[in-house]
Write a protein that holds these residues in place. Structure first.
Motif, PDB file in Angstrom:
ATOM      1  N   ARG A 119     -11.402 -13.789   7.232  1.00 19.15           N
ATOM      2  CA  ARG A 119     -10.577 -14.153   8.379  1.00 19.15           C
ATOM      3  C   ARG A 119      -9.121 -13.786   8.128  1.00 19.15           C
ATOM      4  N   LEU A 120      -8.635 -14.094   6.933  1.00 20.03           N
ATOM      5  CA  LEU A 120      -7.237 -13.770   6.623  1.00 20.03           C
ATOM      6  C   LEU A 120      -7.022 -12.271   6.642  1.00 20.03           C
ATOM      7  N   LEU A 121      -8.018 -11.557   6.139  1.00 20.95           N
ATOM      8  CA  LEU A 121      -7.915 -10.109   6.118  1.00 20.95           C
ATOM      9  C   LEU A 121      -7.857  -9.559   7.538  1.00 20.95           C
ATOM     10  N   SER A 122      -8.565 -10.218   8.435  1.00 20.12           N
ATOM     11  CA  SER A 122      -8.558  -9.747   9.810  1.00 20.12           C
ATOM     12  C   SER A 122      -7.208 -10.014  10.483  1.00 20.12           C
ATOM     13  N   TYR A 123      -6.572 -11.130  10.138  1.00 22.51           N
ATOM     14  CA  TYR A 123      -5.184 -11.322  10.590  1.00 22.51           C
ATOM     15  C   TYR A 123      -4.331 -10.165  10.096  1.00 22.51           C
ATOM     16  N   PHE A 124      -4.507  -9.933   8.823  1.00 23.80           N
ATOM     17  CA  PHE A 124      -3.653  -8.991   8.117  1.00 23.80           C
ATOM     18  C   PHE A 124      -3.824  -7.578   8.640  1.00 23.80           C
ATOM     19  N   MET A 125      -5.079  -7.206   8.970  1.00 22.86           N
ATOM     20  CA  MET A 125      -5.321  -5.844   9.421  1.00 22.86           C
ATOM     21  C   MET A 125      -5.337  -5.757  10.943  1.00 22.86           C
ATOM     22  N   ASN A 126      -6.327  -6.422  11.567  1.00 23.88           N
ATOM     23  CA  ASN A 126      -6.570  -6.208  12.989  1.00 23.88           C
ATOM     24  C   ASN A 126      -5.437  -6.708  13.864  1.00 23.88           C
ATOM     25  N   ASP A 127      -4.966  -7.923  13.606  1.00 28.07           N
ATOM     26  CA  ASP A 127      -3.951  -8.475  14.488  1.00 28.07           C
ATOM     27  C   ASP A 127      -2.639  -7.720  14.381  1.00 28.07           C
ATOM     28  N   VAL A 128      -2.254  -7.388  13.163  1.00 27.99           N
ATOM     29  CA  VAL A 128      -1.002  -6.647  13.003  1.00 27.99           C
ATOM     30  C   VAL A 128      -1.103  -5.310  13.722  1.00 27.99           C
ATOM     31  N   THR A 129      -2.222  -4.642  13.559  1.00 35.20           N
ATOM     32  CA  THR A 129      -2.379  -3.337  14.200  1.00 35.20           C
ATOM     33  C   THR A 129      -2.384  -3.455  15.718  1.00 35.20           C
ATOM     34  N   ALA A 130      -3.047  -4.494  16.227  1.00 31.86           N
ATOM     35  CA  ALA A 130      -3.089  -4.658  17.684  1.00 31.86           C
ATOM     36  C   ALA A 130      -1.680  -4.798  18.239  1.00 31.86           C
TER      37      ALA A 130
END
Lengths: 603, 587
Positions: free
Chosen positions: B115-126
């Motif tokens: 989940r943290l990784l998804s914040y770190f990757m997906n949300d930032v990129t979005a």
């Protein structure tokens, strides 16, 4: 790159076998292999082809219709509005059919592609599952998963993108050129000179772009890996008060990724703009050549208008097709990899004709190892000329150092491998003459690490075999003493388990694998260090389960702890692939050999 | 609104770049819309017969100049915004990582790595996509639309004609906004079903022995095939919408063109507009199709990124529960007595306490052994000593200072913690051992490795201490990892050493050797050893027996053996269980 993709890649990288060699795409053999799957869909493919032509026609005829409108209606001064309306109607009909056929073509192509990919996935899985254990020893399970998911996905992209683009963009390009020649062959020839130039630039740029893209990808996965690792090890980072140092290292990676991104942006913009400049250059060129021709009355103005529009449409398909190059390459590699798997044959094969009087029900469980020898690799013998007979219902304990050949002996009995010399017989039948499925049902194996599938406890015990009733499973769990543990769980027997994080301790998981044995009722039971790694209390639970399970069964127990096997009818001490001592616990202790030494040592 | 905080500070520093980019977009499109006009003029002059060869050349050159000018300015405008977008990503990721390093274990146990990784990757990129690509597309499309309409009006194309021709195009953004989320949802479903198939394959190949052993190949194949069919079903559902979408957009484009052709042609025939204007109009319609489609995409991506932005801001505003107090001070652990007073602790106020009324005084320099079943609270106690969680006030004291009034640096740099799992980082063995101080000399690293009985294994590796571990590097066995992790703790030579079941995967002979070394090296320093096996702690000055969070027995090995209780029971079971058949079990 999509970030979700980056995380996926990182996970895949973790699974992938680093020793897997890079493969060169071999187009011919790969597509010959694929053609076997394509052939049944040949009619559908022809339909797709037809649909595609209809679909792109309207887009391509538009400039032509405009040309007619300009030259015949507007410039001719005939003020023929009816003619113009007719053109509009034709155009409308074309675009409506284009709308319909684009939709149909996409759906049909996907349907074909999905059927083929799905079929290959199923066949591949079924093939791998039936390969022998030697294959699984050699291949990391990560690379097998890569075959099943990434490689077939690359194949899917081939149908989704490459084939679609080849159909659509390839045909568009051809039709545009045809149109241009139809309108004016001289001007078309001039324009055709552009084609190789554009293609060369596009291909050159693509390979350059790929290196920058790959640089960004590598740096991204390095950063993801670093962050993932630090997130899972953050308690250590904090316990050692290393936050600052780790942050410094992170910033290095983050900065490198940023630089790679900037490079990628630059390349992308440069490429896109170069293409645009080229497109504009050719428009200016056509205007110049065509304008002069119109002036000399060699060319109608409408034709020039159509040419200018066509030239603009010219660049899009070329760009798209070159974009597919990488996908095509990776798909080809994927196909060859998949076919390498298909080509590997199981080492251990079912007998062509099973022994005639073999009957699973009547097996009593007498086992003979008749002077067997075995080695995984030619020069390193694991079992040498071993001779052993086990009576039905007997309980045998096996001890020995790591590498003595205990587990290999078991693998041979289960026929995960075939012996090189001698024979293994069950009730007098050579295991090589017994159908594998039958043999496997008859010989039950419990290993050190119990394996759980994602599914309920019920399904884990009966291995998803619906023909085994729920009551049977519950009875089995009660029999091995697992029921108290299971009833404590919130979901009871329907609690969902998974290989990771199932919420059961390793002892409890082991109890479930004992229940499996009860349910599947094998005639011969093997425990391969099934009680190592457990804490003392759980081990006692397992011990009593073992007693329950081993009753009326030929049982072989390989053990780490001597306490587990002290009650065995016979204890074997193995060393270097041979049996060096044999007897009951007290006999062996009295004999004062290797066993006695082990026993003293462990006190 | 709180969720705009990240963006606001970003725009405050980058607005000049955005303005410059907007200006460049304006210039570029202003140039661009001249293209149909020039071609229209060319047509008019041709029709009037005033075209000459020289004029043809100058028209061609003019078209070329327009093309190149548009391309240059547009490229510049896009580059600027994409560059700052990446800069944004860079800064936010840095901020996030810093934030991660500050968060306590409670945070990590409620948020998984995935989940943290998804914040770190997906949300930032979005977020990055909508502030760079989104900006570019919107700026480009609006400027183009405005410039094109202005140009058409000034060149004398009637407003009603423009309106009628452009209207179908204006529907495009709305369709994208409507269909976009549906497509996205279905493509996520495809991804998920792919993930499920991968998981299933992973599970099958991992447990292939079990499958084969129970002759369950057919049943497993059915399970797998069902997941393959699901992918197919989802993929076909996706293609139904996506191909409808792909066909619809050009269809609207052609509708606009047909309107221009019918209506504009009518006006041209009746001489109300020039032929040149008619030609220009059709070209404008073509020009506008792509940018309008992009606007729709932008709307969708902004919707997604707003949720991402909120998540990111929410994450960044979370504060760690472990905070240094304002008057935090340093305490020398090598002279301070460790006192635990009436310690009762639960992870959540509502849940069962994990530790109950624990009392302990430990003099500096002594060795404490702790034994107990899984779940008896041993590890929790250690986490409290490291202040991974906050203990109740004045329940843990070093000297006279509450652990909560110590600086974190002073506390943690004086404790060496060796966890059970032997977690190592994907870097060289040397850096792993010298984790507390990466610049430690090689000879000290070697000494620590020898003390932890891992030296011989390391020198057998290809690059010895410089061998890289994990992630496409070498992997060590469980026992080797534990011993490397032990070396990482020992090298610190800290006043307090905590071994949290750190030798569980090591065979008995090596364990004995390690315990001997620890006794020698740790003479005069405080050591806490948690173990399952009595052999690892019997030498301790004090042994605690924990059961369900409470100390049930306390004393030396001999004292506890004499007293009836859990310790003696465990001893009895283990003496029997200790009868290991081999000395080479794990290594």
């Amino acid at each position: 790159m999509r970030p979700a993709q980056a995380i996926h890649n990182w996970q895949m990288d973790q699974k992938a076998d680093p020793n897997m060699p890079e493969q060169k795409p071999q187009y011919v053999s790969a597509f010959r292999a694929l053609s076997r799957y394509v052939r049944p869909h040949i009619v559908s493919f022809s339909l797709v082809f037809l649909f595609t032509i209809i679909a792109i026609l309207s887009d391509l005829l538009q400039p032509y219709l405009m040309k007619i409108a300009i030259d015949d209606n507007l410039l001719a001064g005939r003020n023929d509005y009816q003619g113009l309306l007719l053109i509009c109607a034709a155009y409308f009909a074309l675009s409506a059919s284009s709308f319909l056929f684009t939709y149909l073509q996409n759906n049909l192509l996907q349907r074909i592609g999905q059927s083929i990919v799905g079929l290959i996935r199923k066949q591949l899985f079924s093939h791998i599952l039936r390969l022998s254990m030697r294959y699984f020893d050699r291949m990391s399970s990560g690379s097998l998963i890569t075959h099943i998911s990434s490689d077939t996905e690359a194949l899917n992209q081939f149908f989704n993108q490459v084939l679609l683009s080849l159909f659509r963009d390839g045909l568009t390009l051809i039709l545009i050129i045809a149109m241009m020649f139809h309108l004016d062959s001289q001007l078309a020839l001039y324009c055709l000179v552009l084609l190789p130039v554009i293609s060369l630039i596009a291909i050159g740029f693509r390979s350059f772009m790929r290196t920058t893209y790959q640089l960004a990808r590598t740096r991204l996965s390095r950063m993801v890996a670093f962050v993932a690792e630090n997130l899972s090890g953050m308690n250590l980072v904090q316990a050692f008060h290393q936050q600052r140092e780790q942050e410094k290292q992170f910033n290095e990676r983050n900065g490198l990724y940023f630089q790679a991104n900037v490079r990628e942006i630059r390349t992308n913009i440069l490429f896109g703009r170069t293409f645009d400049v080229l497109s504009n250059l050719s428009i200016a060129f056509v205007t110049w050549v065509g304008g002069n021709a119109v002036l000399g009355d060699h060319l109608a103005f409408g034709v020039l208008y159509a040419f200018i529009t066509y030239i603009r449409q010219f660049f899009q398909p070329i760009n798209t097709i070159t974009q597919q190059w990488n996908t095509l390459q990776s798909a080809t590699v994927a196909i060859s990899r998949i076919w390498t798997v298909f080509e590997s044959e199981p080492d251990v094969k079912d007998p062509k004709k099973a022994a005639e009087d073999w009957n699973e029900q009547d097996v009593r469980g007498r086992i003979e190892f008749d002077h067997i020898s075995f080695a995984y690799e030619p020069d390193v013998p694991i079992i040498r000329n071993l001779q052993l007979t086990i009576a039905p219902g007997e309980m045998i304990g096996v001890v020995g150092t790591t590498g003595a050949g205990k587990s290999s002996l078991i693998s041979l009995l289960c026929r995960f491998y075939d012996v090189q010399e001698g024979a293994i017989r069950i009730d007098g039948f050579d295991v090589r003459h017994i159908p594998q499925a039958s043999l496997h049902r008859m010989v039950g194996l419990v290993q050190q690490d119990p394996y759980l599938y994602s599914g309920s406890i019920i399904d884990n015990v009966r291995l998803f075999d619906e023909s085994i009733s729920r009551e049977e499973v519950i009875a089995a769990c009660e029999f091995v003493g697992a029921s108290t543990v299971i009833q404590k769980l919130i979901g009871g027997y329907d609690t969902k388990l998974s290989e990771r994080g199932s919420g059961l301790s390793s002892g409890e998981r082991q109890l479930i694998s004992f229940a499996r044995i009860i349910v599947f009722k094998p005639k011969v039971l093997i425990l391969d260090e099934a009680s190592a790694n457990l804490d003392s209390q759980t081990e006692q639970l397992i011990q009593s389960a073992l007693h329950a399970v081993s009753r009326n069964r030929t049982t072989i127990v390989i053990a780490h702890r001597l306490s587990t096997i002290q009650q065995a009818d016979r204890i074997l001490v193995m060393s270097k692939g041979q049996i060096v001592e044999e007897g009951t616990h007290s006999q062996l202790v009295e004999a004062g050999g290797h066993y006695q030494e082990l026993y003293e040592n462990s006190k | 609104m709180k969720s705009t905080k990240l963006i606001k500070s970003f725009f405050l520093t980058t607005w000049p770049i955005y303005s410059l980019s907007l200006f460049l977009h304006f210039v570029s499109n202003w140039i661009n819309v001249n293209f149909p006009k020039v071609l229209g003029r060319f047509t008019d002059q041709l029709q009037l017969g005033s075209l000459t060869h020289d004029k043809v050349v100058s028209f061609s050159l003019l078209l070329l100049a327009i093309g190149i000018g548009h391309v240059l300015f547009n490229g510049g405008a896009m580059y600027l915004v994409m560059y700052v977008g990446r800069k944004f990503e860079f800064h936010v990721r840095g901020q996030l990582f810093h934030h991660f390093t500050q968060m306590s274990e409670r945070f990590y146990s409620s948020n998984g790595v995935g989940r943290l990784l998804s914040y770190f990757m997906n949300d930032v990129t979005a977020v990055r996509e909508s502030i760079s690509m989104g900006f570019n597309a919107t700026a480009n499309a609006t400027m183009l639309l405005a410039a094109a309409v202005a140009m058409m009006i000034t060149s004398g194309i009637p407003l009603y004609l423009i309106g009628a021709s452009v209207f179908p195009l204006l529907l495009i953004p709305f369709i994208v906004v409507y269909l976009g989320p549906i497509i996205r949802k279905r493509s996520l479903a495809v991804q998920e079903s792919l993930g499920r198939m991968t998981e299933l394959a992973e599970e099958q190949f991992g447990g292939v022995r079990v499958t084969k052993k129970f002759a369950a190949e057919d049943v497993m194949e059915q399970r797998f095939n069902a997941s393959v069919d699901e992918i197919r079903r989802n993929q076909l559902l996706l293609v139904k919408v996506s191909s409808f979408f792909q066909a619809l957009i050009p269809y609207l484009g052609t509708i606009a063109l047909i309107t221009a052709l019918a209506f504009g042609g009518y006006l041209a025939i009746h001489g109300r507009i020039t032929l040149g204007n008619f030609v220009a109009l059709t070209l404008y319609v073509r020009l506008l199709m792509n940018p309008l489609q992009q606007i729709g995409n932008v709307v969708n991506s902004i919707q997604r990124s707003r949720a991402s932005l909120e998540r990111l801001n929410g994450l960044l505003t979370q504060r760690s529960e472990i905070i240094e107090s304002d008057y935090a001070r340093e305490v020398n652990l090598s002279t301070a007595v460790l006192r635990i007073r009436n310690l009762t602790f639960a992870y959540n106020p509502t849940s069962q306490p994990v530790l109950q009324n624990v009392q302990l005084t430990l003099k500096p320099g002594s060795t404490l052994g702790i034994i107990g079943r899984t779940g008896s609270g041993k590890t929790t106690l250690m986490k409290l000593l490291l202040r991974m969680y906050d203990p109740p006030e004045s329940s843990i004291l070093f000297g006279n200072t509450d652990i909560r009034d110590m600086t974190l640096e002073s506390l943690r740099s004086q404790i060496a913690y060796v966890p059970q799992d032997g977690f190592l980082f994907s870097t060289t063995i040397r850096e792993n051992i010298a984790f507390h101080n990466r610049s430690a000399k090689l000879c000290t690293v070697k000494t620590a490795a020898k003390q932890a009985q891992i030296y011989d294994n390391i020198v057998d590796l290809p690059s010895r201490f410089d061998t890289r571990l994990g992630e496409r590097g070498l992997t060590l066995s469980g026992g080797q990892r534990q011993r490397t992790s032990l070396a990482r703790g020992l090298i610190k030579n800290a006043p307090l050493l905590i071994l949290d079941d750190s030798v569980s995967a090591v065979d008995t002979v090596t364990e004995k050797e390690i315990i001997r070394t620890i006794r020698k090296e740790r003479a005069g320093k405080t050591t806490i050893i948690i173990a399952h096996r009595i052999s690892a702690i019997k030498h301790a000055d004090v042994i605690l027996v924990l059961d369900e969070g409470a100390i049930v027995q306390k004393g030396t090995h001999e004292e506890l053996l004499r007293a009836p209780g859990l310790y003696a029971e465990l001893h009895a079971i283990q003496e029997e269980g200790q009868q290991h058949a081999t000395g080479t079990g794990y290594s």
